[in-house]
Design an enzyme around this catalytic site. Structure first.
Site, PDB file in Angstrom:
ATOM      1  N   TYR A 117       0.791  -1.181   0.077  1.00 21.82           N
ATOM      2  CA  TYR A 117      -0.139   0.007   0.120  1.00 21.82           C
ATOM      3  C   TYR A 117       0.956   1.203  -0.108  1.00 21.82           C
ATOM      4  O   TYR A 117       0.576   2.083  -0.960  1.00 21.82           O
ATOM      5  CB  TYR A 117      -0.920  -0.046   1.236  1.00 21.82           C
ATOM      6  CG  TYR A 117      -2.141  -0.771   0.854  1.00 21.82           C
ATOM      7  CD1 TYR A 117      -3.297  -0.648   0.232  1.00 21.82           C
ATOM      8  CD2 TYR A 117      -1.857  -2.312   1.535  1.00 21.82           C
ATOM      9  CE1 TYR A 117      -4.105  -1.862  -0.069  1.00 21.82           C
ATOM     10  CE2 TYR A 117      -2.740  -3.373   1.254  1.00 21.82           C
ATOM     11  CZ  TYR A 117      -3.772  -3.027   0.537  1.00 21.82           C
ATOM     12  OH  TYR A 117      -5.106  -4.014   0.224  1.00 21.82           O
ATOM     13  N   GLY A 144       0.409  -6.975   0.502  1.00 25.00           N
ATOM     14  CA  GLY A 144      -0.658  -7.742   1.290  1.00 25.00           C
ATOM     15  C   GLY A 144      -2.022  -7.655   0.415  1.00 25.00           C
ATOM     16  O   GLY A 144      -2.772  -8.260   0.698  1.00 25.00           O
ATOM     17  N   ASN A 201      -5.168 -10.305   1.407  1.00 22.35           N
ATOM     18  CA  ASN A 201      -5.869  -9.827   2.300  1.00 22.35           C
ATOM     19  C   ASN A 201      -7.408  -9.914   2.185  1.00 22.35           C
ATOM     20  O   ASN A 201      -7.965 -10.261   0.902  1.00 22.35           O
ATOM     21  CB  ASN A 201      -5.569  -8.389   2.921  1.00 22.35           C
ATOM     22  CG  ASN A 201      -6.163  -7.192   1.806  1.00 22.35           C
ATOM     23  OD1 ASN A 201      -6.915  -7.300   1.182  1.00 22.35           O
ATOM     24  ND2 ASN A 201      -4.958  -6.235   2.030  1.00 22.35           N
ATOM     25  N   GLU A 243     -14.279  -8.177  13.102  1.00 23.77           N
ATOM     26  CA  GLU A 243     -14.998  -8.410  11.844  1.00 23.77           C
ATOM     27  C   GLU A 243     -15.670  -9.886  11.787  1.00 23.77           C
ATOM     28  O   GLU A 243     -14.861 -10.953  12.604  1.00 23.77           O
ATOM     29  CB  GLU A 243     -13.920  -8.207  10.830  1.00 23.77           C
ATOM     30  CG  GLU A 243     -12.670  -9.399  10.848  1.00 23.77           C
ATOM     31  CD  GLU A 243     -11.753  -9.209   9.745  1.00 23.77           C
ATOM     32  OE1 GLU A 243     -11.668 -10.026   9.008  1.00 23.77           O
ATOM     33  OE2 GLU A 243     -10.792  -8.170   9.819  1.00 23.77           O
ATOM     34  N   HIS A 273      -2.002  -8.133  10.946  1.00 24.80           N
ATOM     35  CA  HIS A 273      -1.725  -6.562  10.935  1.00 24.80           C
ATOM     36  C   HIS A 273      -0.691  -6.150  11.508  1.00 24.80           C
ATOM     37  O   HIS A 273      -0.507  -5.460  12.517  1.00 24.80           O
ATOM     38  CB  HIS A 273      -2.997  -6.133  11.690  1.00 24.80           C
ATOM     39  CG  HIS A 273      -4.341  -6.253  10.837  1.00 24.80           C
ATOM     40  ND1 HIS A 273      -5.679  -6.151  11.611  1.00 24.80           N
ATOM     41  CD2 HIS A 273      -4.683  -6.909   9.671  1.00 24.80           C
ATOM     42  CE1 HIS A 273      -6.393  -6.488  10.802  1.00 24.80           C
ATOM     43  NE2 HIS A 273      -5.913  -7.016   9.747  1.00 24.80           N
ATOM     44  N   ASN A 325      -9.078  -2.721  10.755  1.00 25.95           N
ATOM     45  CA  ASN A 325      -7.926  -3.136   9.747  1.00 25.95           C
ATOM     46  C   ASN A 325      -7.083  -1.962   9.018  1.00 25.95           C
ATOM     47  O   ASN A 325      -7.712  -1.116   8.903  1.00 25.95           O
ATOM     48  CB  ASN A 325      -8.877  -3.986   8.565  1.00 25.95           C
ATOM     49  CG  ASN A 325      -9.909  -4.886   9.048  1.00 25.95           C
ATOM     50  OD1 ASN A 325     -10.898  -4.289   9.876  1.00 25.95           O
ATOM     51  ND2 ASN A 325      -9.695  -6.227   8.922  1.00 25.95           N
TER      52      ASN A 325
HETATM   53  C1  FAD Z   1      -4.374 -12.900   5.257  1.00 20.83           C
HETATM   54  C2  FAD Z   1      -4.518 -11.472   5.556  1.00 20.83           C
HETATM   55  C3  FAD Z   1      -5.696 -10.626   5.644  1.00 20.83           C
HETATM   56  C4  FAD Z   1      -5.759  -9.236   5.705  1.00 20.83           C
HETATM   57  N1  FAD Z   1      -6.923  -8.525   5.602  1.00 20.83           N
HETATM   58  C5  FAD Z   1      -6.921  -7.396   5.797  1.00 20.83           C
HETATM   59  C6  FAD Z   1      -8.165  -6.589   5.354  1.00 20.83           C
HETATM   60  O1  FAD Z   1      -9.123  -7.001   5.056  1.00 20.83           O
HETATM   61  N2  FAD Z   1      -7.967  -5.271   5.590  1.00 20.83           N
HETATM   62  C7  FAD Z   1      -6.830  -4.501   5.826  1.00 20.83           C
HETATM   63  O2  FAD Z   1      -7.023  -3.366   6.224  1.00 20.83           O
HETATM   64  N3  FAD Z   1      -5.902  -5.121   6.051  1.00 20.83           N
HETATM   65  C8  FAD Z   1      -5.674  -6.506   6.059  1.00 20.83           C
HETATM   66  N4  FAD Z   1      -4.566  -7.354   5.964  1.00 20.83           N
HETATM   67  C9  FAD Z   1      -3.327  -6.186   6.602  1.00 20.83           C
HETATM   68  C10 FAD Z   1      -2.924  -5.675   5.372  1.00 20.83           C
HETATM   69  O3  FAD Z   1      -2.824  -6.200   4.056  1.00 20.83           O
HETATM   70  C11 FAD Z   1      -1.488  -4.987   5.530  1.00 20.83           C
HETATM   71  O4  FAD Z   1      -1.827  -4.314   6.633  1.00 20.83           O
HETATM   72  C12 FAD Z   1      -0.948  -4.175   4.422  1.00 20.83           C
HETATM   73  O5  FAD Z   1      -0.725  -4.968   3.411  1.00 20.83           O
HETATM   74  C13 FAD Z   1       0.257  -3.573   4.868  1.00 20.83           C
HETATM   75  O6  FAD Z   1       0.718  -2.726   3.913  1.00 20.83           O
HETATM   76  P1  FAD Z   1       2.175  -2.224   3.697  1.00 20.83           P
HETATM   77  O7  FAD Z   1       2.227  -1.023   2.661  1.00 20.83           O
HETATM   78  O8  FAD Z   1       2.537  -1.815   5.120  1.00 20.83           O
HETATM   79  O9  FAD Z   1       3.078  -3.336   3.265  1.00 20.83           O
HETATM   80  P2  FAD Z   1       2.796  -4.756   2.418  1.00 20.83           P
HETATM   81  O10 FAD Z   1       1.357  -4.744   1.872  1.00 20.83           O
HETATM   82  O11 FAD Z   1       3.152  -6.112   3.234  1.00 20.83           O
HETATM   83  O12 FAD Z   1       3.719  -4.744   1.285  1.00 20.83           O
HETATM   84  C14 FAD Z   1       5.126  -5.003   1.589  1.00 20.83           C
HETATM   85  C15 FAD Z   1       5.896  -5.506   0.331  1.00 20.83           C
HETATM   86  O13 FAD Z   1       6.966  -5.224   0.210  1.00 20.83           O
HETATM   87  C16 FAD Z   1       7.888  -6.466  -0.090  1.00 20.83           C
HETATM   88  N5  FAD Z   1       9.031  -6.950   0.490  1.00 20.83           N
HETATM   89  C17 FAD Z   1       9.354  -6.966   1.681  1.00 20.83           C
HETATM   90  N6  FAD Z   1      10.805  -6.624   1.815  1.00 20.83           N
HETATM   91  C18 FAD Z   1      11.421  -6.664   0.744  1.00 20.83           C
HETATM   92  C19 FAD Z   1      12.776  -6.487   0.220  1.00 20.83           C
HETATM   93  N7  FAD Z   1      13.421  -6.534   1.103  1.00 20.83           N
HETATM   94  N8  FAD Z   1      12.825  -6.181  -0.897  1.00 20.83           N
HETATM   95  C20 FAD Z   1      11.864  -5.994  -1.769  1.00 20.83           C
HETATM   96  N9  FAD Z   1      10.576  -6.219  -1.506  1.00 20.83           N
HETATM   97  C21 FAD Z   1      10.527  -6.425  -0.240  1.00 20.83           C
HETATM   98  C22 FAD Z   1       6.901  -7.600   0.193  1.00 20.83           C
HETATM   99  O14 FAD Z   1       7.028  -8.880  -0.469  1.00 20.83           O
HETATM  100  C23 FAD Z   1       5.553  -6.981  -0.134  1.00 20.83           C
HETATM  101  O15 FAD Z   1       5.049  -7.240  -1.420  1.00 20.83           O
HETATM  102  C24 FAD Z   1      -4.505  -8.732   5.885  1.00 20.83           C
HETATM  103  C25 FAD Z   1      -3.294  -9.330   5.985  1.00 20.83           C
HETATM  104  C26 FAD Z   1      -3.309 -10.852   5.717  1.00 20.83           C
HETATM  105  C27 FAD Z   1      -1.854 -11.324   5.525  1.00 20.83           C
END
Ligand code: FAD
Length: 532
Positions: free
Chosen positions: A36, A131, A135, A376, A461, A499
């Site tokens: 995100y 994610g 998700n 939820e 999360h 969430n």
């Molecule tokens: C099963 C599940 C259900 C969920 N349901 C919900 C929901 O319904 N609603 C909600 O709000 N949240 C939900 N979440 C949580 C939500 O998806 C996360 O909070 C969100 O994706 C976090 O966003 P972010 O930008 O922090 O990082 P992320 O979305 O985790 O993205 C980080 C990215 O960086 C990549 N990465 C990591 N380290 C490196 C590196 N060293 N080099 C290159 N790439 C790297 C990873 O592969 C990943 O693609 C859920 C999570 C899961 C696992």
């Protein structure tokens, strides 16, 4: 990138998600990750005209497997399900104490990872879209009061007037049509939970989702291939879900200034004498074969690798001496957003339905009680009749953990003890004791291992590790290192009460707007001139 719902991509195909293209020696901006925070950042940098490269350790999920589908199903998952595991490890994997879901698989760059951090494990998405690929699509906005409590130095009015609505719109969140919800057999489970909550005097609320409900209704009548209604969720949705590859990332590529390199993991970051950052990047193929390391330099480095990924990169840089001025605050302020799963057994005359949509659209909202919980109402799409109600409770837990870097394993660890989740479990128990009492129902003991009623040893999360205003300034600028930023869930101090992805998106929108105005636009002509 091919659309999984058969509709035209909003702006452009993610054609630059090229696994084989070499990295340039320099690019003005690098964004690590494609979740995100990263996706928002890349779009806005691209719109501002800055050439931006995104590095993603997972795959671009754009090619169908042998079964013609991009993602594997839930009931018979194959290697596409899991990030280099020899057995799947679903959060709820047993029923009547029988392991009904997990299977042996070939290790592969699959879409769902589970990272074990001692007394808690964290589920994460891996691939272009982070994610958003795995998700539940719940697009919840936190309460103003709790947002203010968690991030007191952020202007709440600005967030709620501008950035939360912007994030919700950009993510294409929508409400389920009420007539569909009230009549569909696929949401019987949610209606049963609503009645149970009402019997205990508790309120339920609808939550927006990024699932396309027009598509879901076509699934229901059999005029479109089933995805949510076939139980697809944690191993990816083949149709219907507006994950980031269809929204922010497609638009970012559409600017013509953003490229994505999948299966590239940022490993080490250092600073060169001219002030640019050098990133050492590891390449693998989908089978996990090491393809070697490359280096890329940039003027602006944005970490969007998620709470664990961004914190690991910064802790490694600090503790190995590569970036010694990094703050002592890095690694602090981690929390699992109060996640606790639990389930109830309803009486046999209240079946929750053999068919259940995998997309959550409602929650028990007890955020105004003494022990606030937002629970939820989750499906259990087992394909067999059950009277079970499943929940992911999000409690407000002040406990925080600390990430540490271990030079021996070159990995992060987490100081977090299981009993730190006790306040979340107590709040969840208080809520569901009331419901069980009012409905003569009971907890399920068979789902989470042993006789556990509350799953407090994993979370979906993860939040914190580089907290806004502590490890960074109030816009995600990493203290001590100009041109370096954190842009993801690592900025949020461990809890947000609902969430989190809408909050991560909204904060990223707020931060990048300021950074482009103050850091990039004024400085760009100089830096671009030096390098071109
Ligand atoms: C099963 C599940 C259900 C969920 N349901 C919900 C929901 O319904 N609603 C909600 O709000 N949240 C939900 N979440 C949580 C939500 O998806 C996360 O909070 C969100 O994706 C976090 O966003 P972010 O930008 O922090 O990082 P992320 O979305 O985790 O993205 C980080 C990215 O960086 C990549 N990465 C990591 N380290 C490196 C590196 N060293 N080099 C290159 N790439 C790297 C990873 O592969 C990943 O693609 C859920 C999570 C899961 C696992």
């Amino acid at each position: 990138m091919r659309r999984r719902d058969g509709r035209a991509a909003p702006d452009a195909e993610l054609a630059d998600a090229d696994q084989d293209a070499p990295l340039p020696a320099f690019t003005p901006a690098v964004v690590v990750g494609t979740g995100y925070g990263a996706a928002v950042t890349a779009l806005r940098l691209g719109e501002a005209g800055l050439a931006t490269l995104m590095l993603e350790m997972g795959q671009a999920w754009d090619r169908p497997g042998p079964d013609g589908k991009i993602f594997t199903g839930m009931m018979k998952p194959d290697r596409r399900s899991s990030w280099f595991k020899s057995r799947t490890d679903a959060p709820v994997s047993s029923f009547l104490w029988l392991n009904v879901v997990n299977r042996d698989i070939e290790p592969y760059a699959g879409v769902l990872d589970k990272v074990d951090l001692g007394e808690i494990s964290v589920y994460l998405g891996r691939g272009v879209g982070g994610g958003s690929l795995v998700n539940g699509g719940i697009a919840a906005t936190p309460s103003r009061e709790y947002f203010r409590e968690m991030l007191p130095e952020v202007d709440v009015r600005e967030m709620y007037d501008r950035y939360f609505p912007l994030a919700t719109r950009m993510l294409q969140a929508e409400d389920i049509p009420k007539d569909f919800f009230e009549t569909s057999e696929y949401y019987r489970f949610a209606r049963v939970s609503r009645s149970a909550a009402a019997a205990a005097g508790l309120r339920t609320t609808f939550v927006p989702s990024v699932y396309d409900f027009a598509y879901m209704q076509r699934e229901a009548v059999g005029s479109a291939p089933k995805s949510a209604l076939a139980g697809e969720i944690i191993y990816g949705n083949n149709h219907g879900k507006k994950s980031l590859d269809k929204t922010y990332l497609a638009s970012a590529i559409g600017t013509g200034n953003v490229a994505i390199r999948p299966l590239r993991k940022a490993h080490t970051i250092s600073r060169q004498p001219d002030g640019t950052y050098l990133i050492r990047v590891e390449s693998i193929d989908a089978a996990g074969n090491a393809l070697g390391y490359q280096q890329i330099a940039c003027s602006y480095l944005f970490l969007g690798a998620g709470s664990l990924g961004s914190t690991e990169l910064l802790l490694r840089a600090r503790d190995t001496g590569a970036l010694p001025e990094l703050s002592e605050e890095i690694g602090e302020g981690w929390g699992p957003n109060g996640n606790v799963m639990t389930a109830r057994a309803n009486p046999f005359w209240r079946p929750t339905g053999r068919r259940q949509s995998s997309m959550v659209v409602s929650a028990i909202d007890a955020r105004d009680s003494d022990q606030p919980v937002f629970a939820e109402i989750a499906p259990f799409p087992a394909g067999i009749p059950t009277c079970m109600s499943l929940y992911l409770a999000i409690a407000r837990n002040p406990e925080r953990g600390t990430f540490t870097y271990d030079s021996g394993s070159d990995r992060i660890g987490l100081r977090w003890a299981r009993d730190q989740n006790a306040p979340s479990v107590a709040a969840t128990k208080s809520l569901f004791d009331k419901i069980n009492h009012a409905t003569m129902s009971s907890y399920r003991y068979d789902l989470f291992g042993g006789l556990k009623r509350f799953a407090d040893d994993f979370c979906y999360h993860p939040l914190g590790g580089c907290v806004l205003g502590r490890a960074t300034d109030l816009y995600g600028r990493v203290c001590g290192y100009p041109g370096r930023y954190v842009t993801d869930g690592a900025l949020i101090p461990g809890s947000i009460g609902v969430n989190p992805f809408v909050t991560i998106t909204a904060l990223a929108e707020r931060n990048i707007e300021r950074i482009i105005t103050q850091d990039i636009r004024p400085a760009r002509p100089l830096r671009a001139a030096r390098r071109s």
